[in-house]
Design an enzyme around this catalytic site. Structure first.
Site, PDB file in Angstrom:
ATOM      1  N   GLY A 155       0.941  -0.992  -0.031  1.00 38.46           N
ATOM      2  CA  GLY A 155      -0.058   0.062  -0.070  1.00 38.46           C
ATOM      3  C   GLY A 155       0.842   1.392   0.107  1.00 38.46           C
ATOM      4  N   GLN A 162       3.025   9.791   1.544  1.00 38.81           N
ATOM      5  CA  GLN A 162       4.287   9.255   1.338  1.00 38.81           C
ATOM      6  C   GLN A 162       5.174   9.833   0.256  1.00 38.81           C
ATOM      7  OE1 GLN A 162       2.705   5.096   1.979  1.00 38.81           O
ATOM      8  NE2 GLN A 162       4.492   4.926   3.026  1.00 38.81           N
ATOM      9  N   CYS A 195       6.113  -0.587   7.115  1.00 43.37           N
ATOM     10  CA  CYS A 195       5.674   0.712   6.264  1.00 43.37           C
ATOM     11  C   CYS A 195       6.804   0.974   5.192  1.00 43.37           C
ATOM     12  CB  CYS A 195       5.504   1.671   7.184  1.00 43.37           C
ATOM     13  SG  CYS A 195       5.097   3.349   6.359  1.00 43.37           S
ATOM     14  N   LEU A 196       6.528   1.546   3.858  1.00 39.14           N
ATOM     15  CA  LEU A 196       7.688   1.888   3.019  1.00 39.14           C
ATOM     16  C   LEU A 196       8.322   2.993   3.440  1.00 39.14           C
ATOM     17  CD1 LEU A 196       5.850   1.212  -0.506  1.00 39.14           C
ATOM     18  CD2 LEU A 196       7.690  -0.257   0.721  1.00 39.14           C
ATOM     19  N   HIS A 247      -4.034   1.650   7.857  1.00 37.50           N
ATOM     20  CA  HIS A 247      -2.773   2.062   8.009  1.00 37.50           C
ATOM     21  C   HIS A 247      -2.506   3.368   7.050  1.00 37.50           C
ATOM     22  CE1 HIS A 247       1.682   1.198   7.921  1.00 37.50           C
ATOM     23  NE2 HIS A 247       1.744   1.774   6.813  1.00 37.50           N
ATOM     24  N   GLU A 248      -2.891   3.027   5.793  1.00 42.73           N
ATOM     25  CA  GLU A 248      -2.731   4.127   4.394  1.00 42.73           C
ATOM     26  C   GLU A 248      -3.564   5.305   4.884  1.00 42.73           C
ATOM     27  OE1 GLU A 248      -0.243   3.502   2.901  1.00 42.73           O
ATOM     28  OE2 GLU A 248      -0.336   1.386   3.338  1.00 42.73           O
ATOM     29  N   HIS A 251      -1.698   7.796   7.103  1.00 40.42           N
ATOM     30  CA  HIS A 251      -0.911   8.741   6.493  1.00 40.42           C
ATOM     31  C   HIS A 251      -1.398  10.211   5.905  1.00 40.42           C
ATOM     32  CE1 HIS A 251       2.820   5.997   6.508  1.00 40.42           C
ATOM     33  NE2 HIS A 251       2.143   5.185   5.755  1.00 40.42           N
TER      34      HIS A 251
HETATM   35 NI    NI Z   1       2.908   3.212   5.866  1.00 43.46          NI
END
Ligand code: NI
Length: 166
Positions: A45, A50, A90-91, A132-133, A136
């Site tokens: 995701g 991000q 998480c990226l 989660h997304e 952000h």
């Molecule tokens: Ni993330």
């Protein structure tokens, strides 16, 4: 086009995303670039935050075959039930994974890349990933849920990594 991903503790990850007024060609280009960035990373995701674009746009693919892209524009959670603990990564926090408690089942309302409104009720990994997304988009990173001790250890590890990187 693969976009650069901001890494925690970058302060730009704290910005609040604005709603998308209209799903234009520019937004579809953003969605395509975000999907390419997510698949290249690889991740399950990615939120626009991000990649330093502060608009309410998410891309998600939790499928094993990596062929089930889901796009959420202006997502809102309209119902949430239960609790589930899941290990998340998480990226924007590469190499770090930890358990977070979230709602087990959610119903989300959003627009797709064609601007069409849809509603989705889901659980499991997809429900975790959406929550989660969506965090952000309000400037929240999953490590914010960790205990102060765990966060302090993570910060020490990141400082060490940054020193090694010169
Ligand atoms: Ni993330």
């Amino acid at each position: 086009m693969v976009l650069d991903i901001l890494e925690y503790p970058d302060s730009r990850l704290r910005k609040i995303a604005s709603p998308v007024a209209a799903v234009t060609a520019d937004i579809r280009k953003l969605v395509a670039d975000m999907a390419e960035t997510m698949y290249t990373a690889p991740g399950v995701g990615l939120a626009a935050t991000q990649v330093n674009v502060h608009k309410r746009v998410l891309v998600i693919d939790v499928s094993e075959a990596r062929n089930d892209l889901r796009v959420f524009i202006n997502p809102e959670i309209v119902a949430a039930e239960g609790e589930a603990e899941c290990e998340e990564g998480c990226l924007s926090v590469p190499g770090y994974y930890d358990k977070v408690i979230r709602a087990a089942e959610i119903t989300v309302r959003a627009q797709n890349e064609h601007g069409e409104m849809f509603e989705l009720s889901t659980d499991g990994m997809l429900a975790v990933c959406i929550q989660h997304e969506m965090d952000h988009l309000i400037g929240k990173v999953f490590v914010d849920y960790l205990s102060p001790l765990k966060r302090a250890r993570l910060s020490a590890r990141l400082r060490k990594k940054q020193r090694l990187a010169g």
